[in-house]
Every structure is written in C-alpha cells, then in structure tokens.
Scaffold this active site. Structure first.
Site, short mmCIF file in Angstrom:
data_model
loop_
_atom_site.label_atom_id
_atom_site.label_comp_id
_atom_site.label_asym_id
_atom_site.label_seq_id
_atom_site.Cartn_x
_atom_site.Cartn_y
_atom_site.Cartn_z
N ASP A 156 10.58 40.25 58.02
CA ASP A 156 10.43 39.06 58.41
C ASP A 156 11.99 38.31 57.85
O ASP A 156 11.90 37.26 57.52
CB ASP A 156 9.51 38.05 57.56
CG ASP A 156 7.86 38.58 57.98
OD1 ASP A 156 7.73 38.96 59.10
OD2 ASP A 156 7.03 38.60 56.94
N ASN B 136 9.70 38.41 66.69
CA ASN B 136 8.40 38.29 65.72
C ASN B 136 8.15 36.77 65.70
O ASN B 136 9.09 35.93 65.59
CB ASN B 136 8.53 39.02 64.49
CG ASN B 136 7.63 39.17 63.72
OD1 ASN B 136 6.25 38.96 64.33
ND2 ASN B 136 7.52 38.77 62.47
N SER C 230 7.89 30.41 62.34
CA SER C 230 9.28 30.90 62.58
C SER C 230 9.26 31.77 63.62
O SER C 230 8.30 32.74 63.57
CB SER C 230 10.04 31.34 61.20
OG SER C 230 9.93 30.47 60.43
N HIS D 253 6.14 34.35 62.60
CA HIS D 253 5.76 34.51 61.40
C HIS D 253 4.91 33.06 60.87
O HIS D 253 5.70 32.15 61.26
CB HIS D 253 6.85 34.89 60.48
CG HIS D 253 6.28 35.06 58.91
ND1 HIS D 253 5.31 36.15 58.67
CD2 HIS D 253 6.35 34.33 58.00
CE1 HIS D 253 5.05 35.91 57.20
NE2 HIS D 253 5.79 34.83 56.82
C1 GAR Z 1 -0.21 34.75 63.64
O1 GAR Z 1 -0.77 33.66 62.86
C2 GAR Z 1 0.85 35.27 63.42
O2 GAR Z 1 2.00 34.41 63.14
C3 GAR Z 1 0.91 36.40 62.23
O3 GAR Z 1 -0.60 36.89 62.63
C4 GAR Z 1 -1.30 36.33 63.40
C5 GAR Z 1 -1.65 36.71 64.65
O4 GAR Z 1 -2.68 35.91 65.41
N1 GAR Z 1 1.82 37.37 61.94
C6 GAR Z 1 2.00 37.64 60.91
O5 GAR Z 1 1.76 37.26 59.97
C7 GAR Z 1 3.34 38.87 60.86
N2 GAR Z 1 3.71 38.66 59.45
P1 GAR Z 1 -2.85 36.14 67.07
O6 GAR Z 1 -3.28 37.88 66.99
O7 GAR Z 1 -3.89 35.27 67.23
O8 GAR Z 1 -1.83 35.93 67.61
#
Ligand code: GAR
Length: 205
Positions: free
Chosen positions: A146, A108, A137, A110
């Site tokens: 997480d 994952n 991370s 984060h």
């Molecule tokens: C990213 O910033 C990722 O780190 C976050 O969602 C966004 C997805 O963007 N994930 C979380 O917050 C998980 N807890 P993307 O769809 O453009 O990759």
C-alpha cells in the site's frame, strides 16, 4: 482507436469491481473489462462477473510460490491484452515479477487515507487509533505494501458511535466513486507521475 482493456483481480465480495463494471457499461469509463481473475474459488466477485457475461477465472494459489502463481496471472492478463490491472479487494501481495510486467499500470484501492493504516483491517485500525476522519485511497502499486504514488483520496468522518461495519460502509461508498474516477483519468491519459506525486492534467499527456 481500440478500447483499453482492463484486468480485474479480486478475492471476495467484488463490490468495487461491480461499480467499475457499471461505469464501463454506462460509458463512464471508455474501456472494456477483458478478464476478472480471483485467487478464491467461490469469490462472489466471480459470480458477478459471470452474470455479466465477462471472462471470469479462478487461479488456485495453493502449493505454488508467490512468483509461480503470479506468472500464471500475468500470462492470463497478457493473453487477454490487458492494459491496466485493477486490484479490487485482491488480498495478495504482488511479486516484483508481476509489478515489472506492468510498470505504472497496476492500481489498488485501500480503505484508509494512506500512508495511515496500511495492510489488513484498515477500518479497524482507524477506529482503534481514534482518528476523526478516515477514507480511502487509489494508488499505483509498487513493490511495497500500500505504498505506491496516490492518485486520488476521499475523506469521510469517523462518528462517535461508529463500528467497523458502519465506518466500512461509509468508506466503501467513496471507494466506488473514486476508483472509477482514477481509472477514467488513466484511460484518458491525463495522469502524470513525478516521483511520489501524481498530477491530473486538464488535457491528455
Ligand atoms: C474494499 O474495502 C477494499 O478497499 C479492501 O477490500 C475491500 C474489498 O471489497 N481492500 C484492501 O483492504 C486492500 N488492502 P469489495 O470486494 O467489495 O470490492
């Protein structure tokens, strides 16, 4: 040797997936994207997958228990012989069943320096707290939120005039870089987990 198969799970924009797909296409990651799965029908990430002629599937979570939905996801991943599952903005918590099917094979990303600011709106949490640096991370997924062992992190400054938007953008740039780096190490068999600590070896295990 057959190339390792990646399974991507996403719920939205899909920019992390896109960065991974670019790296796969350009040979930076020696693997194939076997399938992209979303729990959101109109996720932009699904469109990107289709444009790239990748297998893209929407699975509807409505009216299903967490585990029933996860069983459908796992069945698709297994059917596509997925070796490594990459959560890329997948906004669901995985059931213990799912995690057991892919031990130490779910990653994952984060948008915070874990263990700070877990859960939703990590960038907003960081701004509100007033930290001077934040980042992102990549970690293995375990049965907490997480909370699994961290593979790689990147740090960015938090600037005085940052908004959630500008900070998120700065972090996202690093996300795109470190997610592919982590996948590359795993594909190269260079990642060793000892308890909570992850070591990156010079040569394969
Ligand atoms: C990213 O910033 C990722 O780190 C976050 O969602 C966004 C997805 O963007 N994930 C979380 O917050 C998980 N807890 P993307 O769809 O453009 O990759």
């Amino acid at each position: 040797m057959a190339k390792k198969q990646l399974g991507i799970l996403l719920s939205g924009r899909g920019s992390n997936f896109e960065a991974i797909a670019e790296n796969v296409e350009q040979g930076g990651i020696n693997a194939e994207i076997a399938i992209v799965i979303s729990d959101v029908a109109d996720a932009r990430g699904l469109d990107i997958a289709r444009q790239r002629k990748l297998e893209a599937r929407f699975l509807d979570p409505r009216g299903k228990s967490r585990e029933d939905f996860d069983r459908e996801v796992v069945a698709l991943l297994v059917e596509h012989k997925v070796d490594l599952v990459c959560l890329a903005g997948f906004m669901r918590i995985l059931s213990p069943f799912f995690i057991q099917q892919f031990p130490a094979r779910i990653l994952n990303i984060h948008p915070a320096l874990l263990p700070s600011f877990k859960g939703l709106h990590a960038q907003r949490q960081a701004l509100r707290y007033g930290v001077k640096v934040s980042g992102c991370s990549v970690h293995f997924v375990d049965d907490g939120v997480d909370s699994g062992p961290i593979i790689i992190q990147a740090v960015v400054p938090v600037l005085d005039d940052d908004t959630e938007e500008t900070l998120s953008q700065r972090i996202l740039k690093e996300e795109h870089r470190i997610y592919s780096q982590a996948i590359r190490w795993i594909i190269e068999d260079r990642v060793q987990i000892a308890g909570r600590r992850v070591r990156i070896l010079e040569t394969p295990v």
